[in-house]
Design a protein around this motif. Sequence first.
Motif, short mmCIF file in Angstrom:
data_model
loop_
_atom_site.label_atom_id
_atom_site.label_comp_id
_atom_site.label_asym_id
_atom_site.label_seq_id
_atom_site.Cartn_x
_atom_site.Cartn_y
_atom_site.Cartn_z
N VAL A 1 -6.94 -10.65 3.14
CA VAL A 1 -6.80 -9.35 3.38
C VAL A 1 -7.64 -8.44 2.45
N GLY A 2 -8.29 -7.55 2.90
CA GLY A 2 -9.23 -6.63 1.92
C GLY A 2 -10.52 -7.18 2.23
N LEU B 1 0.96 -1.20 0.04
CA LEU B 1 -0.10 0.01 -0.03
C LEU B 1 0.77 1.21 0.05
N TRP B 2 1.91 1.18 0.64
CA TRP B 2 2.87 2.47 0.90
C TRP B 2 3.43 2.64 -0.65
N GLN B 3 3.79 1.70 -1.26
CA GLN B 3 4.29 1.85 -2.51
C GLN B 3 3.06 2.23 -3.54
N GLY C 1 -10.27 4.40 -3.64
CA GLY C 1 -11.24 3.49 -3.05
C GLY C 1 -10.79 2.71 -1.91
N LYS C 2 -11.39 1.56 -2.03
CA LYS C 2 -11.23 0.54 -1.15
C LYS C 2 -10.05 -0.45 -1.72
N THR C 3 -9.19 -0.98 -0.82
CA THR C 3 -8.02 -1.92 -0.86
C THR C 3 -8.46 -3.14 -1.70
N ASN C 4 -7.31 -3.54 -2.14
CA ASN C 4 -7.81 -4.91 -2.88
C ASN C 4 -7.76 -6.13 -2.19
N LEU C 5 -8.56 -7.04 -2.58
CA LEU C 5 -8.43 -8.42 -1.99
C LEU C 5 -7.03 -9.18 -2.24
N PHE C 6 -6.51 -9.78 -1.00
CA PHE C 6 -5.40 -10.39 -1.12
C PHE C 6 -5.39 -11.87 -0.38
N ALA D 1 -9.40 -7.71 7.67
CA ALA D 1 -8.58 -8.95 7.31
C ALA D 1 -9.03 -10.28 8.16
N THR D 2 -8.87 -11.36 7.75
CA THR D 2 -9.38 -12.57 8.54
C THR D 2 -8.36 -13.68 8.15
#
Length: 521
Positions: free
Chosen positions: A165-166, A118-120, A129-134, A381-382
Amino acid sequence: MRGIVPQKVKGFRDISPNQNYLRQFIINRAEEVYKSFGFSRLDTPILEYAECLGKYLPDADSVAQGVYSFKNPEQEPVYDTKGKEMRDAENKVVMENHYLAMRYDLTAPLARVYAESLWQQHLRNEIQGKTNLFRRYQYGPVFRFEAKLDPGRFREFWQMDFDSVGVEDVAADAENCMILSTALENIGLKRGTYRIKINNRKIVNGLLSYAGITGAEEEMAVMRIIDKLDKIGAENVAAELGKGRVDEVSGAQIQGLNLSDNHIKLIMEFIKEFEKLGNRKDVLAKLASKPAAQNPIYKEGLDELEKIDTILASLGYDETVAVIDPGMVRGLGYYTGPIYEVESLQTYIDEKGRERRVGSICGGGRYDGLVENLLGVKVPATGASIGVDRLAELLTLTGQTPENQQGAVIIVVFDDNLMPLYQKTAADLRKNGINTEIYYGAKRGLKHQMAYADKNNCPIAVIIGEDEAKKGTATIKNLKLGKILADKIADKNEWKAKVQKEVELSCLAQKIKEELTIENN
Protein backbone atom coordinates in the motif's frame (compact mmCIF):
# COMPACT_ATOMS: atom_id res chain seq x y z
CA MET A 1 -41.35 -31.23 18.51
CA ARG A 2 -38.37 -30.03 16.50
CA GLY A 3 -35.45 -32.46 16.61
CA ILE A 4 -31.72 -31.86 16.38
CA VAL A 5 -29.89 -33.31 13.39
CA PRO A 6 -26.09 -33.19 13.77
CA GLN A 7 -24.91 -31.75 10.45
CA LYS A 8 -22.67 -29.07 8.97
CA VAL A 9 -24.01 -25.76 7.73
CA LYS A 10 -24.46 -25.94 3.95
CA GLY A 11 -21.37 -24.77 2.10
CA PHE A 12 -19.04 -25.37 5.05
CA ARG A 13 -16.88 -28.40 5.79
CA ASP A 14 -14.84 -30.12 8.46
CA ILE A 15 -11.09 -30.15 7.83
CA SER A 16 -9.29 -33.41 8.61
CA PRO A 17 -5.81 -33.52 10.21
CA ASN A 18 -4.24 -34.41 6.85
CA GLN A 19 -6.07 -31.56 5.10
CA ASN A 20 -4.91 -29.19 7.85
CA TYR A 21 -1.36 -30.42 7.39
CA LEU A 22 -1.53 -29.77 3.64
CA ARG A 23 -3.01 -26.33 4.20
CA GLN A 24 -0.25 -25.46 6.69
CA PHE A 25 2.39 -26.85 4.31
CA ILE A 26 1.20 -24.44 1.60
CA ILE A 27 1.12 -21.53 4.05
CA ASN A 28 4.60 -22.24 5.41
CA ARG A 29 6.16 -22.51 1.94
CA ALA A 30 4.46 -19.34 0.69
CA GLU A 31 5.33 -17.49 3.90
CA GLU A 32 9.03 -18.19 3.31
CA VAL A 33 8.78 -16.44 -0.06
CA TYR A 34 6.67 -13.52 1.18
CA LYS A 35 9.17 -12.83 3.95
CA SER A 36 12.08 -13.02 1.50
CA PHE A 37 10.53 -10.11 -0.42
CA GLY A 38 10.20 -8.00 2.73
CA PHE A 39 6.56 -8.51 3.75
CA SER A 40 5.54 -8.68 7.42
CA ARG A 41 2.53 -10.50 8.82
CA LEU A 42 -0.65 -8.64 9.80
CA ASP A 43 -3.95 -10.15 10.97
CA THR A 44 -7.39 -8.54 10.86
CA PRO A 45 -10.70 -9.59 12.47
CA ILE A 46 -13.14 -11.89 10.71
CA LEU A 47 -15.92 -9.37 11.47
CA GLU A 48 -15.90 -5.84 10.03
CA TYR A 49 -18.42 -3.03 9.79
CA ALA A 50 -20.23 -3.70 6.52
CA GLU A 51 -19.74 -0.08 5.41
CA CYS A 52 -15.96 -0.52 5.69
CA LEU A 53 -15.87 -3.64 3.52
CA GLY A 54 -17.60 -1.96 0.60
CA LYS A 55 -19.47 -3.39 -2.36
CA TYR A 56 -16.91 -5.19 -4.49
CA LEU A 57 -17.99 -8.80 -4.85
CA PRO A 58 -18.54 -10.29 -8.31
CA ASP A 59 -22.20 -10.57 -9.30
CA ALA A 60 -23.27 -8.54 -6.26
CA ASP A 61 -24.86 -5.11 -6.44
CA SER A 62 -24.85 -4.43 -2.70
CA VAL A 63 -22.95 -5.46 0.39
CA ALA A 64 -25.94 -7.59 1.43
CA GLN A 65 -25.43 -9.85 -1.58
CA GLY A 66 -22.73 -12.46 -1.51
CA VAL A 67 -21.75 -11.53 2.07
CA TYR A 68 -22.74 -12.89 5.45
CA SER A 69 -24.12 -9.73 7.05
CA PHE A 70 -26.21 -9.05 10.14
CA LYS A 71 -27.02 -6.25 12.57
CA ASN A 72 -24.77 -5.70 15.55
CA PRO A 73 -26.72 -6.47 18.77
CA GLU A 74 -24.88 -3.54 20.35
CA GLN A 75 -25.95 0.02 19.60
CA GLU A 76 -23.15 2.43 18.67
CA PRO A 77 -22.91 6.10 17.66
CA VAL A 78 -23.59 7.26 14.10
CA TYR A 79 -20.92 9.58 12.67
CA ASP A 80 -21.16 12.35 10.10
CA THR A 81 -18.80 12.76 7.14
CA LYS A 82 -16.31 14.62 9.36
CA GLY A 83 -16.14 11.81 11.88
CA LYS A 84 -18.20 13.56 14.56
CA GLU A 85 -21.03 11.93 16.48
CA MET A 86 -24.40 12.89 15.04
CA ARG A 87 -26.93 14.35 17.48
CA ASP A 88 -30.71 14.63 17.35
CA ALA A 89 -32.93 17.63 18.06
CA GLU A 90 -32.51 17.04 21.80
CA ASN A 91 -28.70 16.97 21.42
CA LYS A 92 -28.56 13.26 22.18
CA VAL A 93 -26.06 11.10 20.32
CA VAL A 94 -27.79 9.18 17.54
CA MET A 95 -27.31 5.46 18.19
CA GLU A 96 -27.79 2.59 15.78
CA ASN A 97 -27.31 -1.15 15.39
CA HIS A 98 -24.73 -1.04 12.61
CA TYR A 99 -24.51 -3.81 10.06
CA LEU A 100 -21.56 -6.17 10.51
CA ALA A 101 -20.19 -8.47 7.82
CA MET A 102 -17.87 -11.45 7.75
CA ARG A 103 -14.89 -10.60 5.56
CA TYR A 104 -15.21 -11.86 1.99
CA ASP A 105 -11.51 -11.37 1.22
CA LEU A 106 -8.39 -10.04 2.97
CA THR A 107 -7.88 -6.95 0.80
CA ALA A 108 -10.87 -4.87 1.85
CA PRO A 109 -9.97 -5.27 5.58
CA LEU A 110 -6.41 -4.15 4.74
CA ALA A 111 -7.81 -0.99 3.17
CA ARG A 112 -9.76 -0.39 6.39
CA VAL A 113 -6.57 -0.87 8.48
CA TYR A 114 -4.66 1.63 6.36
CA ALA A 115 -7.57 4.11 6.24
CA GLU A 116 -8.00 3.86 10.02
CA SER A 117 -4.30 4.62 10.45
CA LEU A 118 -4.57 7.62 8.13
CA TRP A 119 -7.62 8.84 10.02
CA GLN A 120 -5.74 8.73 13.32
CA GLN A 121 -2.84 10.60 11.70
CA HIS A 122 -5.30 13.18 10.40
CA LEU A 123 -6.68 13.72 13.90
CA ARG A 124 -3.12 14.33 15.12
CA ASN A 125 -2.35 16.61 12.13
CA GLU A 126 0.48 14.27 11.09
CA ILE A 127 -0.33 13.73 7.40
CA GLN A 128 2.22 15.43 5.17
CA GLY A 129 2.64 14.87 1.45
CA LYS A 130 2.34 11.37 0.03
CA THR A 131 1.20 8.42 2.09
CA ASN A 132 3.64 5.93 3.63
CA LEU A 133 4.57 2.56 2.16
CA PHE A 134 3.12 -0.44 4.00
CA ARG A 135 3.74 -4.07 2.99
CA ARG A 136 2.04 -6.97 4.69
CA TYR A 137 0.98 -10.58 4.21
CA GLN A 138 -1.96 -12.33 5.82
CA TYR A 139 -3.67 -15.70 5.69
CA GLY A 140 -6.93 -17.01 7.05
CA PRO A 141 -10.55 -17.88 6.26
CA VAL A 142 -12.88 -15.69 4.21
CA PHE A 143 -16.63 -16.12 3.78
CA ARG A 144 -18.88 -15.70 0.75
CA PHE A 145 -22.54 -16.54 0.52
CA GLU A 146 -22.67 -18.05 -2.94
CA ALA A 147 -26.24 -18.94 -3.84
CA LYS A 148 -25.10 -21.65 -6.26
CA LEU A 149 -22.49 -24.06 -4.93
CA ASP A 150 -20.52 -25.79 -7.66
CA PRO A 151 -18.62 -28.99 -6.80
CA GLY A 152 -15.45 -28.17 -4.89
CA ARG A 153 -16.59 -24.65 -3.99
CA PHE A 154 -17.38 -23.68 -0.41
CA ARG A 155 -18.67 -20.66 1.49
CA GLU A 156 -15.66 -20.67 3.80
CA PHE A 157 -12.18 -20.98 2.32
CA TRP A 158 -8.65 -19.82 3.07
CA GLN A 159 -6.63 -17.22 1.22
CA MET A 160 -3.04 -16.05 1.63
CA ASP A 161 -2.44 -12.45 0.54
CA PHE A 162 0.49 -10.09 0.18
CA ASP A 163 0.00 -6.38 -0.54
CA SER A 164 1.92 -3.14 -0.94
CA VAL A 165 0.00 0.00 0.00
CA GLY A 166 1.31 3.45 -0.89
CA VAL A 167 3.16 2.34 -4.05
CA GLU A 168 2.50 3.93 -7.45
CA ASP A 169 5.17 2.19 -9.53
CA VAL A 170 3.83 -0.74 -11.57
CA ALA A 171 7.21 -2.39 -11.05
CA ALA A 172 5.53 -3.62 -7.85
CA ASP A 173 2.93 -5.36 -10.03
CA ALA A 174 5.69 -7.09 -11.98
CA GLU A 175 7.19 -8.14 -8.64
CA ASN A 176 3.80 -9.53 -7.56
CA CYS A 177 3.86 -11.89 -10.55
CA MET A 178 7.39 -12.98 -9.64
CA ILE A 179 6.33 -13.59 -6.03
CA LEU A 180 3.41 -15.77 -7.14
CA SER A 181 5.69 -17.78 -9.42
CA THR A 182 8.37 -18.20 -6.74
CA ALA A 183 5.83 -19.18 -4.08
CA LEU A 184 4.11 -21.76 -6.28
CA GLU A 185 7.41 -23.36 -7.19
CA ASN A 186 8.48 -23.35 -3.53
CA ILE A 187 5.24 -25.16 -2.74
CA GLY A 188 6.10 -27.78 -5.33
CA LEU A 189 4.58 -26.83 -8.69
CA LYS A 190 7.01 -27.14 -11.58
CA ARG A 191 7.51 -24.35 -14.08
CA GLY A 192 5.30 -25.03 -17.07
CA THR A 193 2.48 -26.55 -15.00
CA TYR A 194 0.93 -23.15 -14.29
CA ARG A 195 0.53 -19.90 -16.19
CA ILE A 196 0.20 -16.31 -14.98
CA LYS A 197 -2.25 -14.34 -17.12
CA ILE A 198 -1.71 -10.57 -17.00
CA ASN A 199 -3.93 -7.73 -18.19
CA ASN A 200 -4.79 -4.15 -17.26
CA ARG A 201 -8.25 -2.90 -16.35
CA LYS A 202 -7.38 0.35 -18.10
CA ILE A 203 -7.21 -1.52 -21.43
CA VAL A 204 -10.78 -2.75 -20.96
CA ASN A 205 -11.96 0.61 -19.57
CA GLY A 206 -10.36 2.39 -22.52
CA LEU A 207 -11.96 0.00 -25.01
CA LEU A 208 -15.40 0.55 -23.48
CA SER A 209 -14.83 4.30 -23.30
CA TYR A 210 -13.82 4.29 -26.97
CA ALA A 211 -17.12 2.50 -27.70
CA GLY A 212 -19.08 5.11 -25.74
CA ILE A 213 -19.70 3.01 -22.62
CA THR A 214 -18.50 5.42 -19.94
CA GLY A 215 -20.70 4.93 -16.88
CA ALA A 216 -18.84 3.30 -13.99
CA GLU A 217 -21.73 0.95 -13.15
CA GLU A 218 -22.21 -0.10 -16.78
CA GLU A 219 -18.45 -0.66 -17.19
CA MET A 220 -18.38 -2.87 -14.10
CA ALA A 221 -21.45 -4.80 -15.25
CA VAL A 222 -19.77 -5.51 -18.59
CA MET A 223 -16.59 -6.69 -16.86
CA ARG A 224 -18.48 -9.02 -14.56
CA ILE A 225 -20.04 -10.71 -17.56
CA ILE A 226 -16.74 -10.95 -19.44
CA ASP A 227 -15.25 -12.53 -16.29
CA LYS A 228 -17.67 -15.45 -16.76
CA LEU A 229 -16.11 -16.36 -20.13
CA ASP A 230 -14.37 -19.53 -18.89
CA LYS A 231 -17.52 -20.68 -17.08
CA ILE A 232 -20.31 -19.99 -19.59
CA GLY A 233 -18.55 -19.60 -22.95
CA ALA A 234 -18.47 -16.81 -25.55
CA GLU A 235 -22.00 -17.38 -26.85
CA ASN A 236 -23.57 -16.96 -23.41
CA VAL A 237 -21.35 -13.93 -22.64
CA ALA A 238 -22.66 -12.26 -25.82
CA ALA A 239 -26.22 -13.15 -24.81
CA GLU A 240 -25.82 -11.60 -21.35
CA LEU A 241 -24.32 -8.46 -22.85
CA GLY A 242 -27.44 -8.28 -25.01
CA LYS A 243 -30.99 -9.32 -24.26
CA GLY A 244 -30.18 -12.03 -21.74
CA ARG A 245 -30.50 -15.81 -21.80
CA VAL A 246 -32.11 -18.81 -20.16
CA ASP A 247 -29.76 -20.87 -17.99
CA GLU A 248 -29.40 -24.35 -19.48
CA VAL A 249 -29.24 -26.08 -16.11
CA SER A 250 -31.72 -24.24 -13.88
CA GLY A 251 -33.98 -22.80 -16.58
CA ALA A 252 -33.77 -19.39 -14.87
CA GLN A 253 -34.03 -16.24 -16.95
CA ILE A 254 -30.77 -14.22 -16.75
CA GLN A 255 -31.24 -10.55 -17.47
CA GLY A 256 -29.02 -8.96 -20.11
CA LEU A 257 -27.40 -5.52 -20.22
CA ASN A 258 -29.18 -4.70 -23.50
CA LEU A 259 -26.05 -3.30 -25.14
CA SER A 260 -26.32 -2.45 -28.81
CA ASP A 261 -25.29 -5.00 -31.42
CA ASN A 262 -22.32 -2.80 -32.36
CA HIS A 263 -21.09 -2.70 -28.78
CA ILE A 264 -21.46 -6.46 -28.37
CA LYS A 265 -19.65 -7.05 -31.65
CA LEU A 266 -16.76 -4.78 -30.63
CA ILE A 267 -16.33 -6.52 -27.24
CA MET A 268 -16.67 -10.07 -28.56
CA GLU A 269 -14.30 -9.48 -31.50
CA PHE A 270 -11.74 -8.04 -29.09
CA ILE A 271 -12.02 -11.13 -26.87
CA LYS A 272 -11.92 -13.54 -29.81
CA GLU A 273 -8.84 -11.91 -31.32
CA PHE A 274 -6.84 -12.73 -28.18
CA GLU A 275 -8.13 -16.27 -27.62
CA LYS A 276 -4.77 -17.69 -28.68
CA LEU A 277 -2.08 -16.07 -26.60
CA GLY A 278 1.36 -15.94 -28.14
CA ASN A 279 4.53 -13.98 -27.51
CA ARG A 280 3.95 -11.10 -25.08
CA LYS A 281 5.61 -8.64 -27.46
CA ASP A 282 3.24 -9.72 -30.25
CA VAL A 283 0.20 -9.28 -28.01
CA LEU A 284 1.40 -5.81 -26.98
CA ALA A 285 1.95 -4.87 -30.61
CA LYS A 286 -1.54 -6.05 -31.52
CA LEU A 287 -3.02 -4.05 -28.62
CA ALA A 288 -1.12 -0.97 -29.80
CA SER A 289 -2.55 -1.35 -33.32
CA LYS A 290 -6.15 -1.13 -32.16
CA PRO A 291 -8.13 2.09 -32.88
CA ALA A 292 -8.96 2.22 -29.16
CA ALA A 293 -5.23 2.76 -28.48
CA GLN A 294 -5.88 6.45 -29.11
CA ASN A 295 -7.94 6.54 -25.94
CA PRO A 296 -5.74 7.97 -23.12
CA ILE A 297 -6.94 5.42 -20.54
CA TYR A 298 -6.24 2.54 -22.92
CA LYS A 299 -2.81 3.99 -23.77
CA GLU A 300 -1.90 4.33 -20.09
CA GLY A 301 -2.82 0.69 -19.49
CA LEU A 302 -0.75 -0.38 -22.50
CA ASP A 303 2.29 1.56 -21.27
CA GLU A 304 2.00 -0.15 -17.87
CA LEU A 305 1.79 -3.59 -19.47
CA GLU A 306 4.90 -2.84 -21.52
CA LYS A 307 6.82 -1.89 -18.38
CA ILE A 308 5.73 -5.09 -16.61
CA ASP A 309 6.75 -7.14 -19.64
CA THR A 310 10.20 -5.51 -19.75
CA ILE A 311 10.86 -6.28 -16.09
CA LEU A 312 9.68 -9.88 -16.32
CA ALA A 313 11.65 -10.53 -19.51
CA SER A 314 14.84 -9.11 -18.00
CA LEU A 315 14.62 -11.61 -15.12
CA GLY A 316 13.89 -14.67 -17.25
CA TYR A 317 10.13 -14.89 -16.70
CA ASP A 318 9.17 -15.78 -20.26
CA GLU A 319 5.91 -17.06 -21.75
CA THR A 320 6.30 -20.41 -19.99
CA VAL A 321 5.54 -18.46 -16.82
CA ALA A 322 3.50 -15.39 -17.78
CA VAL A 323 1.39 -14.30 -20.75
CA ILE A 324 -0.62 -11.18 -21.51
CA ASP A 325 -4.33 -11.99 -21.81
CA PRO A 326 -6.44 -8.94 -22.84
CA GLY A 327 -9.64 -10.95 -22.34
CA MET A 328 -9.00 -11.57 -18.63
CA VAL A 329 -10.71 -8.97 -16.40
CA ARG A 330 -11.27 -10.54 -12.91
CA GLY A 331 -14.62 -10.09 -11.25
CA LEU A 332 -13.86 -8.02 -8.14
CA GLY A 333 -14.91 -4.43 -8.63
CA TYR A 334 -12.06 -2.65 -6.88
CA TYR A 335 -9.28 -3.29 -9.43
CA THR A 336 -8.08 -0.17 -11.24
CA GLY A 337 -4.97 -1.15 -13.23
CA PRO A 338 -2.78 -4.23 -13.79
CA ILE A 339 -4.50 -7.51 -12.92
CA TYR A 340 -3.16 -11.07 -12.88
CA GLU A 341 -4.53 -14.55 -12.45
CA VAL A 342 -2.73 -17.88 -12.18
CA GLU A 343 -4.32 -20.92 -13.76
CA SER A 344 -3.16 -24.50 -13.38
CA LEU A 345 -2.41 -26.28 -16.65
CA GLN A 346 -2.51 -29.70 -14.98
CA THR A 347 -5.42 -32.06 -15.46
CA TYR A 348 -6.99 -34.83 -13.41
CA ILE A 349 -9.61 -37.50 -14.04
CA ASP A 350 -12.87 -36.99 -12.13
CA GLU A 351 -15.18 -39.70 -10.77
CA LYS A 352 -16.95 -39.93 -14.15
CA GLY A 353 -13.70 -40.48 -16.05
CA ARG A 354 -13.59 -36.96 -17.50
CA GLU A 355 -10.35 -35.02 -17.85
CA ARG A 356 -10.68 -31.74 -15.96
CA ARG A 357 -8.73 -28.77 -14.62
CA VAL A 358 -8.94 -27.00 -11.28
CA GLY A 359 -8.68 -23.57 -12.95
CA SER A 360 -7.60 -20.40 -11.19
CA ILE A 361 -5.43 -20.87 -8.07
CA CYS A 362 -4.13 -17.30 -7.51
CA GLY A 363 -5.09 -13.78 -8.45
CA GLY A 364 -4.51 -10.13 -7.74
CA GLY A 365 -4.00 -6.68 -9.12
CA ARG A 366 -3.85 -2.97 -8.48
CA TYR A 367 -6.57 -1.24 -6.47
CA ASP A 368 -5.74 2.45 -6.25
CA GLY A 369 -9.22 3.52 -5.16
CA LEU A 370 -10.00 1.22 -2.25
CA VAL A 371 -8.72 3.42 0.57
CA GLU A 372 -10.07 6.49 -1.22
CA ASN A 373 -13.57 4.98 -1.12
CA LEU A 374 -13.32 4.81 2.66
CA LEU A 375 -11.55 8.06 3.48
CA GLY A 376 -11.48 10.25 0.39
CA VAL A 377 -7.68 10.12 0.23
CA LYS A 378 -6.17 8.54 -2.89
CA VAL A 379 -3.73 5.78 -1.89
CA PRO A 380 -2.19 3.56 -4.59
CA ALA A 381 -2.01 -0.12 -3.69
CA THR A 382 -1.39 -3.50 -5.26
CA GLY A 383 -1.32 -7.12 -4.14
CA ALA A 384 -2.17 -10.72 -4.86
CA SER A 385 -3.57 -13.81 -3.18
CA ILE A 386 -3.03 -17.55 -3.25
CA GLY A 387 -6.22 -19.58 -2.96
CA VAL A 388 -4.91 -21.94 -0.27
CA ASP A 389 -7.80 -24.41 -0.39
CA ARG A 390 -8.00 -24.35 -4.19
CA LEU A 391 -4.27 -25.05 -4.40
CA ALA A 392 -4.61 -27.83 -1.81
CA GLU A 393 -7.36 -29.36 -3.97
CA LEU A 394 -5.07 -29.18 -7.01
CA LEU A 395 -2.20 -30.90 -5.19
CA THR A 396 -4.56 -33.61 -3.95
CA LEU A 397 -6.26 -34.29 -7.29
CA THR A 398 -2.97 -34.42 -9.17
CA GLY A 399 -1.12 -36.56 -6.61
CA GLN A 400 1.38 -33.89 -5.55
CA THR A 401 0.68 -33.72 -1.84
CA PRO A 402 3.59 -33.95 0.59
CA GLU A 403 3.79 -36.99 2.84
CA ASN A 404 1.14 -36.81 5.55
CA GLN A 405 2.20 -35.29 8.84
CA GLN A 406 3.92 -37.75 11.13
CA GLY A 407 1.88 -38.54 14.22
CA ALA A 408 3.09 -38.97 17.78
CA VAL A 409 4.85 -41.99 19.23
CA ILE A 410 2.08 -44.05 20.83
CA ILE A 411 2.27 -45.91 24.15
CA VAL A 412 0.13 -49.05 23.98
CA VAL A 413 -2.01 -49.65 27.08
CA PHE A 414 -2.41 -53.23 28.34
CA ASP A 415 -2.83 -52.84 32.09
CA ASP A 416 -4.56 -50.01 33.98
CA ASN A 417 -2.32 -50.74 36.95
CA LEU A 418 0.64 -49.66 34.82
CA MET A 419 -0.89 -46.27 33.96
CA PRO A 420 1.49 -44.36 36.31
CA LEU A 421 4.42 -45.97 34.47
CA TYR A 422 2.86 -45.13 31.08
CA GLN A 423 2.43 -41.52 32.19
CA LYS A 424 6.02 -41.25 33.47
CA THR A 425 7.37 -42.81 30.27
CA ALA A 426 5.37 -40.41 28.11
CA ALA A 427 6.53 -37.42 30.17
CA ASP A 428 10.19 -38.50 29.84
CA LEU A 429 9.85 -38.85 26.06
CA ARG A 430 8.25 -35.41 25.75
CA LYS A 431 11.08 -33.89 27.81
CA ASN A 432 13.42 -35.32 25.16
CA GLY A 433 11.49 -33.60 22.38
CA ILE A 434 9.51 -36.64 21.25
CA ASN A 435 5.76 -36.12 20.65
CA THR A 436 4.06 -38.89 22.61
CA GLU A 437 0.49 -39.94 23.28
CA ILE A 438 -1.00 -42.65 25.48
CA TYR A 439 -3.82 -44.73 24.01
CA TYR A 440 -7.01 -44.01 25.96
CA GLY A 441 -9.53 -45.80 23.75
CA ALA A 442 -12.13 -48.12 25.22
CA LYS A 443 -11.15 -50.88 22.76
CA ARG A 444 -7.95 -52.18 24.32
CA GLY A 445 -7.09 -55.05 21.97
CA LEU A 446 -3.68 -54.76 20.31
CA LYS A 447 -5.34 -54.93 16.89
CA HIS A 448 -7.52 -51.89 17.66
CA GLN A 449 -4.58 -49.94 19.08
CA MET A 450 -2.42 -50.67 16.02
CA ALA A 451 -5.30 -49.66 13.72
CA TYR A 452 -5.56 -46.37 15.62
CA ALA A 453 -1.79 -45.86 15.33
CA ASP A 454 -1.93 -46.53 11.59
CA LYS A 455 -4.81 -44.11 11.06
CA ASN A 456 -2.93 -41.37 12.91
CA ASN A 457 0.39 -42.05 11.17
CA CYS A 458 2.20 -42.94 14.41
CA PRO A 459 5.81 -43.85 13.56
CA ILE A 460 6.58 -45.98 16.64
CA ALA A 461 4.60 -47.93 19.23
CA VAL A 462 5.95 -48.41 22.75
CA ILE A 463 4.75 -51.63 24.37
CA ILE A 464 5.09 -52.11 28.14
CA GLY A 465 3.33 -55.10 29.62
CA GLU A 466 3.69 -56.71 33.01
CA ASP A 467 6.86 -58.61 32.01
CA GLU A 468 8.55 -55.50 30.58
CA ALA A 469 7.60 -53.47 33.65
CA LYS A 470 9.24 -56.00 35.96
CA LYS A 471 12.45 -55.93 33.90
CA GLY A 472 12.47 -52.13 33.48
CA THR A 473 12.25 -52.45 29.70
CA ALA A 474 9.95 -51.55 26.83
CA THR A 475 9.41 -53.08 23.40
CA ILE A 476 9.55 -50.54 20.61
CA LYS A 477 7.91 -51.34 17.29
CA ASN A 478 8.91 -49.22 14.29
CA LEU A 479 5.56 -49.05 12.52
CA LYS A 480 6.74 -46.97 9.60
CA LEU A 481 9.72 -49.22 8.90
CA GLY A 482 7.42 -52.22 9.26
CA LYS A 483 5.22 -50.96 6.40
CA ILE A 484 8.27 -50.44 4.19
CA LEU A 485 9.71 -53.90 4.88
CA ALA A 486 6.36 -55.73 4.64
CA ASP A 487 6.69 -56.03 0.85
CA LYS A 488 10.39 -56.86 0.98
CA ILE A 489 10.69 -59.51 3.71
CA ALA A 490 8.54 -62.63 3.56
CA ASP A 491 9.92 -64.32 6.67
CA LYS A 492 7.91 -63.14 9.69
CA ASN A 493 10.74 -63.70 12.17
CA GLU A 494 13.23 -61.80 10.03
CA TRP A 495 10.74 -58.92 9.65
CA LYS A 496 10.11 -58.87 13.41
CA ALA A 497 13.84 -58.82 14.18
CA LYS A 498 14.28 -55.66 12.12
CA VAL A 499 11.12 -53.88 13.22
CA GLN A 500 10.77 -54.77 16.89
CA LYS A 501 13.30 -54.65 19.74
CA GLU A 502 13.39 -54.58 23.54
CA VAL A 503 15.30 -51.74 25.21
CA GLU A 504 15.98 -50.48 28.74
CA LEU A 505 13.56 -47.75 29.85
CA SER A 506 16.55 -45.60 30.77
CA CYS A 507 17.65 -45.67 27.10
CA LEU A 508 14.17 -45.47 25.57
CA ALA A 509 14.30 -41.85 24.39
CA GLN A 510 17.69 -42.30 22.73
CA LYS A 511 16.65 -45.53 21.01
CA ILE A 512 13.44 -43.95 19.68
CA LYS A 513 15.41 -41.01 18.28
CA GLU A 514 17.69 -43.50 16.52
CA GLU A 515 14.68 -45.36 15.06
CA LEU A 516 13.13 -42.11 13.84
CA THR A 517 16.43 -41.25 12.17
CA ILE A 518 16.51 -44.66 10.46
CA GLU A 519 12.99 -44.33 9.04
CA ASN A 520 13.54 -40.76 7.86
CA ASN A 521 16.56 -41.91 5.89
